[in-house]
Design an enzyme around this catalytic site. Structure first.
Site, PDB file in Angstrom:
ATOM      1  N   TYR A  46       0.842  -1.196   0.000  1.00 24.72           N
ATOM      2  CA  TYR A  46       0.000   0.000   0.000  1.00 24.72           C
ATOM      3  C   TYR A  46       0.874   1.241   0.000  1.00 24.72           C
ATOM      4  CZ  TYR A  46      -3.597   3.340   1.359  1.00 24.72           C
ATOM      5  OH  TYR A  46      -4.457   4.396   1.385  1.00 24.72           O
ATOM      6  N   TRP A  67       1.505   5.343  -2.363  1.00 22.61           N
ATOM      7  CA  TRP A  67       1.366   6.077  -3.616  1.00 22.61           C
ATOM      8  C   TRP A  67       2.401   5.660  -4.647  1.00 22.61           C
ATOM      9  CZ3 TRP A  67      -1.068  11.277  -4.620  1.00 22.61           C
ATOM     10  CH2 TRP A  67      -2.214  11.443  -3.846  1.00 22.61           C
TER      11      TRP A  67
END
Length: 774
Positions: A112, A114
């Site tokens: 997880y 960006w």
């Protein structure tokens, strides 16, 4: 010697990087595509050559000696450099051993974060494609940004495309006359967008709307949440975690005044009579009126009643920020937002109704054609069906074999032997970091792909050095933009770092499914393949054909033409004909009462929007921790990305992440700006630098600070150690929002603050101890 300029992109923008053959990277200059380029762009050239870069693969010493042993030393031991063949052999052995002994459900690949902006080199996607072909992996459910909204929206609206539940700027400017912002719309959040923020236009658009006559009311504990461009907006300070009480009181006032739109409530909603009985107190004897709410949220009853009447007298849009739902019972403010808008009766009208997260990321309210495809790496299938809410990873690692209530059912938590992480920082987004450290030390092997010696690398067993955006070719294409952008390699990869996609390709070759994974394509062939596939899809969807790849690459970008017609208002077709355009709920209408949720009989999620007292809040028994800590997104970096650069470091106070206090709260504790303080509760403690708020800008009793400071424990690898740098997630609670969503609830957190007279030095950006290669 003249410098060269190369276009690339990141989550915070498109820019041109100037390089010099003799001195290397020079600067990142703004792109003509961007009217307000983010200053964050200046950090990436610096980060690429930062001393914290990882030059080659490394293995934790204890793990190298005793494969899978000394788990409790993870995070504290030195590392041994190894060559790539050795590192990949170790990864292959660890994955194969876990699969053979415990099955693929013992491998957690719910990576997880960006990651990077490019569509090809998106590390979590490359990882999940690889693990899926290996036989599967345990994945995550939801996200840390708007997880509670994802959980409740299907029951209320029959959909969970939260990013589309906004109103775009042309409609706002033309039609919205009162914008009510629960949680505000802080301009700093609009610097970034997953996949590349192409145009930073939000401040201009707010100014356009204000010039057109739109009034703005910001309901938040801090005036800083009033967006740039909305000068003159009304600020209503509210006690954190109490937005639902105020929403209910606004709805109650509309009902009491006879201003509820009963025709809309009857035609478009189900359950309103029951919800009204709750509002009026007909069943429990407690009307949810303005006086009741005032005692909870700290907003005057006259202010609440006056706002409700303003809302009823004009075209009103109710927007709730993503931050509001990141709290105990976070599903409730989303449900209450829709309910308030339904009582007003303006859902489906131009500029009216509700929105979720205007300004949460750059571009989510900008005009763009719907349906633009994105070049995307195919993840394939995942044979393992077990997935765990992203906010409950702790429970999975610490309590395997137990049942976790979730979404009306239960999840049997798997036993995890291998964690494989790429493209994220678990020591940033996870909460209650002391408990998380204990959880992270439970698996036998932790494999991390990372460019820098950031916290996840330092808490790994096998560290594989990744390239950065500037060291590879890619394509940026965010779902909130009308552009495809060429991201061109600026410099050669640092030292022995490698593209994650190449690493997974070689691992797949070793494990016998290489051609299925990479198809014999290198980076250039993959980019053309993804681009050509997206180009064909664009034509199928009625867009004019984008140029072929060579022309696109030479031009640097492609802009999709805007349609002649404006986008229809959100839910306008449903409003016009609820029977002909039903929602995806069981009734086909907006469910103000959900019989499905009623059937779950959950103790913390009633069948209609309700005020539920948070576990920690200023209206409760705060005991020894009387300050409410709000931890929001930073202005000087993206989450934890770029914390090791000058822009982020310049924002620190005494080298620590700043904590902003009300002047009276600081004075009461004998604190001044620039002091180093210990921030603590029963879950842990961290150090921060004091910033004193300007009078009248923050509610007393509220402390504010940004997330993303690199975790820097005084005793590395020891749960309960003091964090020296200012990571607020050392003290946030890891309890789920409710048994329905089990989502992160970081904003429900109370603390105490005291002076730290002799603070230890910050070592967050120092590489770990490296032993001689074997």
């Amino acid at each position: 010697m003249p410098s060269d300029s190369t276009q690339t992109a990141s989550h915070w923008g498109v820019y041109h990087v100037r390089t010099d053959p003799g001195t290397g990277l020079l600067s990142a200059d703004a792109s003509p595509l961007d009217p307000h380029s983010s200053p964050l762009r200046h950090g990436l050239p610096e980060a690429v050559r930062d001393r914290s870069r990882i030059d080659r693969p490394h293995v934790r010493e204890g793990w190298l000696r005793h494969r899978g042993a000394s788990r409790a030393d993870r995070g504290s031991e030195p590392f041994v450099p190894v060559d790539w063949d050795t590192a990949l052999d170790l990864v292959t052995d660890a994955l194969t051993d876990a699969k053979e002994r415990l099955g693929n459900s013992s491998i957690y690949g719910g990576s997880y974060g960006w990651a990077s902006a490019g569509r090809l080199h998106h590390a979590p996607s490359a990882l999940k494609r690889f693990l899926g072909m290996f036989g599967g992996y345990v994945d995550k459910i939801g996200n840390h940004s708007f997880g509670a909204a994802l959980a409740i929206a299907p029951y209320v609206l029959g959909r969970n495309d939260i990013g589309n539940l906004v109103v775009r700027w042309p409609e706002l400017v033309a039609h919205t006359r009162l914008l009510v912002l629960f949680g505000g719309a802080a301009s700093k959040n609009g610097q970034n967008d997953a996949g590349g923020a192409i145009g930073h236009e939000t401040p201009d658009r707010f100014a356009d709307a204000r010039a057109a006559g739109m009034e703005v009311v910001c309901i938040s504990p801090s005036r800083d949440d009033v967006p740039d461009g909305a000068q003159g907006a009304d600020w209503i300070p509210i006690r954190p975690g109490t937005d639902v009480a105020m929403m209910l009181a606004l709805a109650h006032t509309l009902v009491a005044d006879g201003r509820a739109d009963r025709a809309f409530l009857e035609s478009a909603c189900v359950g309103y009579p029951e919800f009204e009985r709750y509002l009026t107190g007909a069943d429990d004897g407690r009307p949810k009126d303005a006086a009741w709410a005032s005692a909870i949220c700290g907003v005057g009853a006259a202010t609440i009643e006056g706002l409700a009447r303003r809302m009823a007298g004009t075209r009103t849009l109710v927007n709730t920020s993503w931050s509001v739902q990141r709290a105990d019972h976070g599903e409730q403010p989303i449900w209450a937002t829709v309910a308030l808008a339904a009582v007003l009766g303006q859902i489906g009208l131009p500029g009216g109704g509700f929105a979720l997260g205007i300004g949460a990321v750059s571009g989510n309210s900008l005009p763009r054609p719907d349906g633009i495809p994105r070049p995307t790496l195919d993840l394939g299938t995942n044979p393992v069906t077990t997935a765990v809410p992203v906010g409950r990873v702790y429970e999975m690692l610490l309590n395997p074999g137990t049942d976790l209530p979730h979404d009306g059912g239960t999840i049997r938590l798997p036993e995890i032997e291998v964690v494989h992480s790429a493209g994220g920082n678990p020591f940033h987004h996870n909460l209650n970091l002391n408990r998380f450290v204990r959880a992270w030390q439970r698996p036998g092997t932790v494999i991390v792909h990372e460019p820098w010696w950031s916290p996840p690398a330092r808490f790994a067993d096998i560290v594989l050095p990744s390239t950065t955006t500037m060291e590879r070719d890619d394509v940026a294409a965010t779902e909130h933009s009308r552009y495809w952008v060429a991201m061109k390699q600026v410099i050669a990869p640092y030292a022995h770092s490698r593209h994650d996609l190449d690493v997974f390709s070689e691992l797949a070759d070793r494990l016998g499914f290489g051609h299925d994974y990479h198809g014999g394509r290198d980076q250039a062939a993959w980019l053309r393949h993804l681009y050509d596939r997206a180009r064909a899809t664009a034509v199928e969807r009625g867009f004019d054909s984008p140029p072929d790849f060579e022309k696109f690459w030479a031009a640097g970008h492609h802009e999709f033409a805007m349609p002649d017609e404006e986008r229809a208002p959100l839910l306008s077709d449903f409003r016009a004909d609820p029977a002909g355009h039903p929602l995806g709920t069981p009734s086909g209408r907006i469910e103000l009462v959900s019989d499905t949720i009623r059937g779950y009989a959950l103790p913390d999620c009633p069948p209609h929007p309700s005020w539920l007292e948070p576990s920690e809040w200023l209206g409760g028994d705060v005991g020894a921790h009387p300050l409410h800590l709000l931890s929001g997104q930073p202005a000087h970096r993206l989450h934890s990305q770029l914390d090791n650069t000058a822009g982020s470091r310049a924002s620190k106070v005494a080298g620590r992440e700043p904590i902003t206090l009300h002047p009276d709260d600081a004075a009461e504790r004998g604190l001044s700006a620039g002091d180093v303080v210990r921030v603590f509760n029963d879950r842990g403690a961290f150090l921060a630098g004091v910033a004193v708020a300007e009078p009248g800008t923050v509610l007393r009793g509220v402390a504010r600070m940004a997330t993303g400071a690199w975790y820097d424990p005084a005793q590395p690898g020891v749960a309960g150690s003091l964090d020296k740098h200012g990571n607020p997630n050392v003290v946030t609670s890891d309890r789920g929002t409710s048994e329905l969503g089990q989502c992160p609830a970081a904003q429900t957190c109370t603390v105490q603050v005291e002076l730290c007279p002799d603070p230890p030095p910050v070592t967050a950006f120092d590489p770990p101890e490296i032993l001689a290669a074997r």
